[in-house]
Design an enzyme around this catalytic site. Sequence first.
Site, PDB file in Angstrom:
ATOM      1  N   ASP A 104      15.550  36.558   2.786  1.00  0.00           N
ATOM      2  CA  ASP A 104      14.204  36.367   3.303  1.00  0.00           C
ATOM      3  C   ASP A 104      13.922  37.474   4.316  1.00  0.00           C
ATOM      4  O   ASP A 104      14.532  37.501   5.388  1.00  0.00           O
ATOM      5  CB  ASP A 104      14.104  34.992   3.968  1.00  0.00           C
ATOM      6  CG  ASP A 104      12.672  34.610   4.315  1.00  0.00           C
ATOM      7  OD1 ASP A 104      11.774  35.459   4.176  1.00  0.00           O
ATOM      8  OD2 ASP A 104      12.463  33.450   4.719  1.00  0.00           O
ATOM      9  N   HIS A 110      12.330  33.000  -1.323  1.00  0.00           N
ATOM     10  CA  HIS A 110      11.026  32.377  -1.541  1.00  0.00           C
ATOM     11  C   HIS A 110      10.042  33.419  -2.038  1.00  0.00           C
ATOM     12  O   HIS A 110      10.004  34.548  -1.585  1.00  0.00           O
ATOM     13  CB  HIS A 110      10.538  31.642  -0.291  1.00  0.00           C
ATOM     14  CG  HIS A 110      10.013  32.463   0.836  1.00  0.00           C
ATOM     15  ND1 HIS A 110       8.695  32.862   0.926  1.00  0.00           N
ATOM     16  CD2 HIS A 110      10.613  32.925   1.962  1.00  0.00           C
ATOM     17  CE1 HIS A 110       8.498  33.531   2.050  1.00  0.00           C
ATOM     18  NE2 HIS A 110       9.649  33.591   2.698  1.00  0.00           N
ATOM     19  N   GLU A 146       7.789  27.659   0.624  1.00  0.00           N
ATOM     20  CA  GLU A 146       8.627  27.911   1.805  1.00  0.00           C
ATOM     21  C   GLU A 146       7.798  27.961   3.069  1.00  0.00           C
ATOM     22  O   GLU A 146       8.196  27.431   4.116  1.00  0.00           O
ATOM     23  CB  GLU A 146       9.398  29.228   1.616  1.00  0.00           C
ATOM     24  CG  GLU A 146      10.508  29.458   2.647  1.00  0.00           C
ATOM     25  CD  GLU A 146      10.057  30.204   3.896  1.00  0.00           C
ATOM     26  OE1 GLU A 146      10.879  30.379   4.804  1.00  0.00           O
ATOM     27  OE2 GLU A 146       8.880  30.613   3.972  1.00  0.00           O
ATOM     28  N   GLU A 147       6.633  28.592   2.977  1.00  0.00           N
ATOM     29  CA  GLU A 147       5.812  28.782   4.172  1.00  0.00           C
ATOM     30  C   GLU A 147       5.186  27.481   4.668  1.00  0.00           C
ATOM     31  O   GLU A 147       4.660  27.431   5.776  1.00  0.00           O
ATOM     32  CB  GLU A 147       4.716  29.822   3.898  1.00  0.00           C
ATOM     33  CG  GLU A 147       5.223  31.210   3.549  1.00  0.00           C
ATOM     34  CD  GLU A 147       5.907  31.911   4.715  1.00  0.00           C
ATOM     35  OE1 GLU A 147       6.023  31.312   5.804  1.00  0.00           O
ATOM     36  OE2 GLU A 147       6.321  33.073   4.546  1.00  0.00           O
ATOM     37  N   ASP A 194       7.706  39.678   3.653  1.00  0.00           N
ATOM     38  CA  ASP A 194       7.935  38.237   3.711  1.00  0.00           C
ATOM     39  C   ASP A 194       7.162  37.524   2.607  1.00  0.00           C
ATOM     40  O   ASP A 194       6.031  37.111   2.813  1.00  0.00           O
ATOM     41  CB  ASP A 194       7.497  37.715   5.083  1.00  0.00           C
ATOM     42  CG  ASP A 194       7.846  36.249   5.293  1.00  0.00           C
ATOM     43  OD1 ASP A 194       8.649  35.706   4.518  1.00  0.00           O
ATOM     44  OD2 ASP A 194       7.294  35.654   6.238  1.00  0.00           O
ATOM     45  N   HIS A 208       3.491  37.884   8.781  1.00  0.00           N
ATOM     46  CA  HIS A 208       2.451  36.895   8.471  1.00  0.00           C
ATOM     47  C   HIS A 208       1.035  37.440   8.686  1.00  0.00           C
ATOM     48  O   HIS A 208       0.129  36.701   9.073  1.00  0.00           O
ATOM     49  CB  HIS A 208       2.654  35.611   9.286  1.00  0.00           C
ATOM     50  CG  HIS A 208       3.767  34.750   8.773  1.00  0.00           C
ATOM     51  ND1 HIS A 208       4.036  33.503   9.270  1.00  0.00           N
ATOM     52  CD2 HIS A 208       4.692  34.963   7.792  1.00  0.00           C
ATOM     53  CE1 HIS A 208       5.063  32.969   8.630  1.00  0.00           C
ATOM     54  NE2 HIS A 208       5.481  33.857   7.730  1.00  0.00           N
TER      55      HIS A 208
END
Length: 480
Positions: A201, A126, A172-173, A138, A288
């Site tokens: 990922d 992603h 994706e998130e 990420d 994140h």
Amino acid sequence: MLPRPAALTLIVSASLLLAGAGLAIPAAAAPPVTLTPALAAAPDIAVANVQAHLTQLNTIASSNGGTRRSGTAGYTASVAYIKGKLQAVGYTVAEQTCTSCTYRANNLIADWPGGPSDQITMLGAHLDSVAAGPGINDNGSGSATLLENALVLAQQNPTMSRHVRFAWWAGEEQGLQGSAFYANALSTTQRSQIKAYYNFDMVGSPNGGYFINHITSTAAAPMKAYWDSLGLQPEENTEGAGRSDDYSFERVGIPTSGYAAGASARKTSAQASKWGGTANSAYDSCYHQACDTTANINATLLNRAADGVASTIWATSVGGTTTPPPTGCTGSQLLTNPGFESGATGWTGTTGAIGQWSSQGQAAHGGTYSAWLLGYGSTHTESISQSVTIPAGCSATLTFWVHVDSAETTTTTAYDKLTVTAGSTTLATLSNLNKATGYTQKSYSLSAFAGQSVTLTWSGTEDSSLQTSFVLDDAAVTVS
């Protein structure tokens, strides 16, 4: 990677919007591969080049509000950067708009010319970040790793035994939305052409480890072989199960695997002993967050992941390494009493669901027996199931015939449903909206379960009014 807990929204598209991607080609079973010659032939992937791509992605985020979230200018610029690199070296590149994504954005699909197009190795990552930061681990790490592998494949230009397709996913998130949009739009034939999907990922986590999705599966074998050759003792990626884009492919029956280095879970003492790093600390303490920048990368892990990707491409898809299918992949029927002609023999579930129904207006597709689920016009649940073992290294397909007869008149609401599952994986959901005058054959890949025993279940639920009958017959699980 999607945060836990994850609400996975699978978006179904009526057609695959990939002009020129060359997907509509008759299916053929893929033979397994011999790994040893390919391991020696795979090129080294320069980690400095992967890091250079990460620097570009970080710069893109910095120039666009500090994020590459799907639907933002940062995401669009990320797509443009990768697309330009691929087009310059000869890839056929298509952008697929995910019209049902929370933030409308494009998947990027790139096909390398060569290899039989009905035998596809697909690799994906992603490309989007969360809104809070640039998303360099990420998932710039997976995206950059695939980009550099794609460029090296083009530069090497080997003879291909399989076709290779790369993908970078939007949304994706927000719930694996871009990959689900793509996977659910594939026809049965197109799904069967993809012999394995590999997902990457978070492969550069600063306190990370060496994790492989479905580590004991046939698809994972070349990935594990490379890391085993380095003495890394990889482990199953339990933290990431169902939380990244491989799950979209797994749900439609395509074999999957992939590398990961870990997210917010904590490294154990045993893992720190064999891999180094800090025990009882997160694999990625910037998961994140705004601090997920180029400073948030373990170059050693990133390098080993990138080289393992190359090894996997060469093992599965570069010419001269294939062998005949293993013993047992002979097209045999794996179900017991597949046409129900011996009554309930071999089947479990609702008593009385299997019988002779022609006098009640539900004729069998073949012979005289079939399975009839629901049809009461009142609240009911019924099911039948049977366990099968799929031989390792084989492709497998489930087929069955179904007649959906319903008194429901709506064309928009699914009141009564039949769910078809393989273990915990949903293969399909039929409803009163699928009613027809006769039988229709359904087909679903079970290749993801090669080397495993799995229970196949047809489970129906009917609401309080107006009947819907699901009559099943002539099921089969065949391997090749």
